[in-house]
Design a protein around this motif. Structure first.
Motif, PDB file in Angstrom:
ATOM      1  N   TYR A  78     -57.992 116.029 105.436  1.00 44.34           N
ATOM      2  CA  TYR A  78     -58.924 117.114 105.109  1.00 44.34           C
ATOM      3  C   TYR A  78     -60.080 116.524 104.318  1.00 44.34           C
ATOM      4  CZ  TYR A  78     -60.665 121.488 103.053  1.00 44.34           C
ATOM      5  OH  TYR A  78     -61.449 122.550 102.661  1.00 44.34           O
ATOM      6  N   ALA A  79     -61.284 116.665 104.849  1.00 44.88           N
ATOM      7  CA  ALA A  79     -62.493 116.197 104.173  1.00 44.88           C
ATOM      8  C   ALA A  79     -63.562 117.264 104.352  1.00 44.88           C
ATOM      9  CB  ALA A  79     -62.955 114.859 104.736  1.00 44.88           C
ATOM     10  N   PRO A  80     -63.701 118.185 103.395  1.00 45.25           N
ATOM     11  CA  PRO A  80     -64.678 119.268 103.536  1.00 45.25           C
ATOM     12  C   PRO A  80     -66.089 118.726 103.765  1.00 45.25           C
ATOM     13  CG  PRO A  80     -63.239 119.629 101.637  1.00 45.25           C
ATOM     14  CD  PRO A  80     -62.972 118.246 102.114  1.00 45.25           C
TER      15      PRO A  80
ATOM     16  N   ASP B  99     -55.536 132.127  91.600  1.00 47.24           N
ATOM     17  CA  ASP B  99     -55.605 130.686  91.327  1.00 47.24           C
ATOM     18  C   ASP B  99     -55.853 129.846  92.583  1.00 47.24           C
ATOM     19  OD1 ASP B  99     -53.196 131.142  92.540  1.00 47.24           O
ATOM     20  OD2 ASP B  99     -51.971 130.065  91.076  1.00 47.24           O
ATOM     21  N   ILE B 100     -56.410 130.453  93.637  1.00 46.98           N
ATOM     22  CA  ILE B 100     -56.628 129.721  94.885  1.00 46.98           C
ATOM     23  C   ILE B 100     -57.813 128.773  94.752  1.00 46.98           C
ATOM     24  CG2 ILE B 100     -57.261 129.930  97.316  1.00 46.98           C
ATOM     25  CD1 ILE B 100     -55.693 132.511  97.422  1.00 46.98           C
ATOM     26  N   LEU B 101     -57.566 127.526  95.096  1.00 42.62           N
ATOM     27  CA  LEU B 101     -58.603 126.499  95.028  1.00 42.62           C
ATOM     28  C   LEU B 101     -59.258 126.274  96.384  1.00 42.62           C
ATOM     29  CD1 LEU B 101     -60.140 124.153  93.713  1.00 42.62           C
ATOM     30  CD2 LEU B 101     -58.105 122.732  94.046  1.00 42.62           C
ATOM     31  N   ASP B 102     -58.450 126.157  97.445  1.00 36.29           N
ATOM     32  CA  ASP B 102     -58.998 125.832  98.759  1.00 36.29           C
ATOM     33  C   ASP B 102     -57.917 126.073  99.808  1.00 36.29           C
ATOM     34  OD1 ASP B 102     -60.721 124.941 100.726  1.00 36.29           O
ATOM     35  OD2 ASP B 102     -61.182 123.045  99.736  1.00 36.29           O
TER      36      ASP B 102
ATOM     37  N   VAL C   8     -65.137 125.709  92.695  1.00 32.74           N
ATOM     38  CA  VAL C   8     -64.608 126.970  92.186  1.00 32.74           C
ATOM     39  C   VAL C   8     -64.650 126.910  90.662  1.00 32.74           C
ATOM     40  CG1 VAL C   8     -62.618 128.519  92.121  1.00 32.74           C
ATOM     41  CG2 VAL C   8     -63.089 127.172  94.183  1.00 32.74           C
ATOM     42  N   SER C   9     -65.012 128.009  90.050  1.00 35.14           N
ATOM     43  CA  SER C   9     -65.153 128.029  88.590  1.00 35.14           C
ATOM     44  C   SER C   9     -63.817 127.849  87.887  1.00 35.14           C
ATOM     45  CB  SER C   9     -65.787 129.341  88.141  1.00 35.14           C
ATOM     46  OG  SER C   9     -67.090 129.470  88.660  1.00 35.14           O
TER      47      SER C   9
ATOM     48  N   PHE D 256     -54.109 125.653  98.650  1.00 35.88           N
ATOM     49  CA  PHE D 256     -53.979 124.931  97.386  1.00 35.88           C
ATOM     50  C   PHE D 256     -54.220 125.900  96.229  1.00 35.88           C
ATOM     51  CE2 PHE D 256     -55.402 121.826 100.523  1.00 35.88           C
ATOM     52  CZ  PHE D 256     -54.484 120.804 100.358  1.00 35.88           C
ATOM     53  N   ARG D 257     -53.282 125.920  95.305  1.00 34.84           N
ATOM     54  CA  ARG D 257     -53.412 126.763  94.117  1.00 34.84           C
ATOM     55  C   ARG D 257     -53.417 125.870  92.886  1.00 34.84           C
ATOM     56  NH1 ARG D 257     -49.139 131.656  94.994  1.00 34.84           N
ATOM     57  NH2 ARG D 257     -50.312 132.460  93.204  1.00 34.84           N
ATOM     58  N   SER D 258     -54.338 126.133  91.968  1.00 34.11           N
ATOM     59  CA  SER D 258     -54.495 125.277  90.786  1.00 34.11           C
ATOM     60  C   SER D 258     -54.333 126.085  89.508  1.00 34.11           C
ATOM     61  CB  SER D 258     -55.865 124.601  90.794  1.00 34.11           C
ATOM     62  OG  SER D 258     -56.102 123.937  89.571  1.00 34.11           O
ATOM     63  N   SER D 259     -53.631 125.480  88.550  1.00 31.33           N
ATOM     64  CA  SER D 259     -53.414 126.153  87.263  1.00 31.33           C
ATOM     65  C   SER D 259     -54.691 126.253  86.439  1.00 31.33           C
ATOM     66  CB  SER D 259     -52.350 125.398  86.457  1.00 31.33           C
ATOM     67  OG  SER D 259     -52.772 124.063  86.196  1.00 31.33           O
ATOM     68  N   LEU D 260     -55.745 125.531  86.825  1.00 32.69           N
ATOM     69  CA  LEU D 260     -56.996 125.576  86.062  1.00 32.69           C
ATOM     70  C   LEU D 260     -57.849 126.787  86.411  1.00 32.69           C
ATOM     71  CD1 LEU D 260     -58.207 121.849  86.124  1.00 32.69           C
ATOM     72  CD2 LEU D 260     -56.845 123.032  84.390  1.00 32.69           C
TER      73      LEU D 260
END
Length: 305
Positions: free
Chosen positions: A249-251, A230-233, A257-258, A216-220
């Motif tokens: 998926y349930a961690p 930009d890797i989130l998880d 992540v900052s 998962f990659r996030s623009s934030l």
């Protein structure tokens, strides 16, 4: 934040966009984000024109000619194939052109091409079998006959003048990766030398599934110490979960992540494979829950005197 099919932002169904209420979101310093849970349909094909791994060629002995082949060029329909279902597809193409034999007692088909997994060697195995002439059919394959249109496919395409073994012709390196074979001919020798049954184990790395985990990659996110930044998880594809099932998926803990302080109007979540390649999801009925945590500095009051 909840992302679902209403947030799809790509024809590939693997990019999702969240629009913040009020038009903008002020991200304060020391904010963090994580995935709380995700449910994603296992819906991306492993052989497809999108991946470019959907073509191969089979060299079939030419009817009425000595030591010559006619190419059967195949374009495999997009789909998710195991070695077994891929082998079934190839054999169906042989039925369609009448290149097989039929048992006179059981009606079972005999094919001259075969692909089988070999779990012991973590390989696939290619087989080819000697094609008879009219004169030696009964000797090579006792109890078998040539097919007719009444058998559900095409009539027998014709005997070669000399018995030779057909060839797998791997012309597409990406397809070769699916079954673990480098580009080439199997058997690799000239037609006149292919006069016996043949089999060989994979000679290259097998990558049947193409996608073995999701990233998962996030623009934030803008992480200065990683690439991509930009890797989130990441989300594994658990063994035993079949194609068409729901991946859940349930961690077990919150993997925050900052986030870079900024003012944003949208947030984009991009789902890619383990090599950061976009994936083509056929089903966008996802449910992804994200948590954003902000840390507000605590003001202290000093009392004196």
């Amino acid at each position: 934040m909840i992302l679902n099919s209403n947030n799809v932002a790509s024809p590939l169904n693997s990019i999702y966009q969240f629009n913040f209420i009020g038009g903008a979101f002020d991200i304060p310093p020391n904010s963090e984000i994580c995935i709380s849970s995700a449910t994603i349909p296992y819906s991306w094909p492993n052989i497809t024109s999108y991946y470019g791994n959907n073509t191969l060629s089979l060299n079939i002995p030419t009817a009425g000619v000595s030591n010559a082949y006619t190419a059967l060029n195949l374009t495999i329909p997009n789909g998710f194939y195991t070695q077994t279902s891929l082998n079934e597809y190839i054999q169906q193409q042989c039925i369609a052109i009448g290149f097989y034999l039929v048992n006179t007692t059981s009606g079972q088909n005999l094919y001259f091409f075969d692909l089988k997994p070999n779990a012991v060697y973590y390989s696939d195995q290619l087989f080819t079998f000697l094609v008879p002439t009219a004169a030696n059919l009964a000797t090579l394959y006792p109890g078998y006959r040539v097919p007719t249109v009444n058998d559900g496919g095409a009539a027998w395409r014709g005997f070669p003048l000399t018995s030779i073994t057909p060839q797998w012709n791997i012309t597409n390196a990406k397809f070769g990766t699916v079954i673990g074979f480098s580009v080439g001919l199997y058997p690799p020798t000239a037609a006149a030398l292919n006069i016996a049954n043949y089999n060989i184990l994979s000679n290259a790395f097998i990558s049947t599934t193409v996608v073995n985990s999701l990233v998962f990659r996030s623009s934030l996110i803008s992480n200065a110490i990683t690439t991509p930044s930009d890797i989130l998880d990441t989300m594994p594809i658990v063994n035993g979960v079949g194609y068409g099932s729901q991946l859940n998926y349930a961690p077990s803990f919150e993997k925050f992540v900052s986030i870079q302080p900024s003012k944003v109007t949208t947030m984009t979540l991009n789902i890619v494979d383990q090599n950061y390649n976009p994936i083509q999801m056929l089903d966008n009925n996802v449910c992804i829950s994200l948590l954003i945590r902000t840390r507000i500095p605590i003001k202290t009051i000093n009392f004196s005197g």
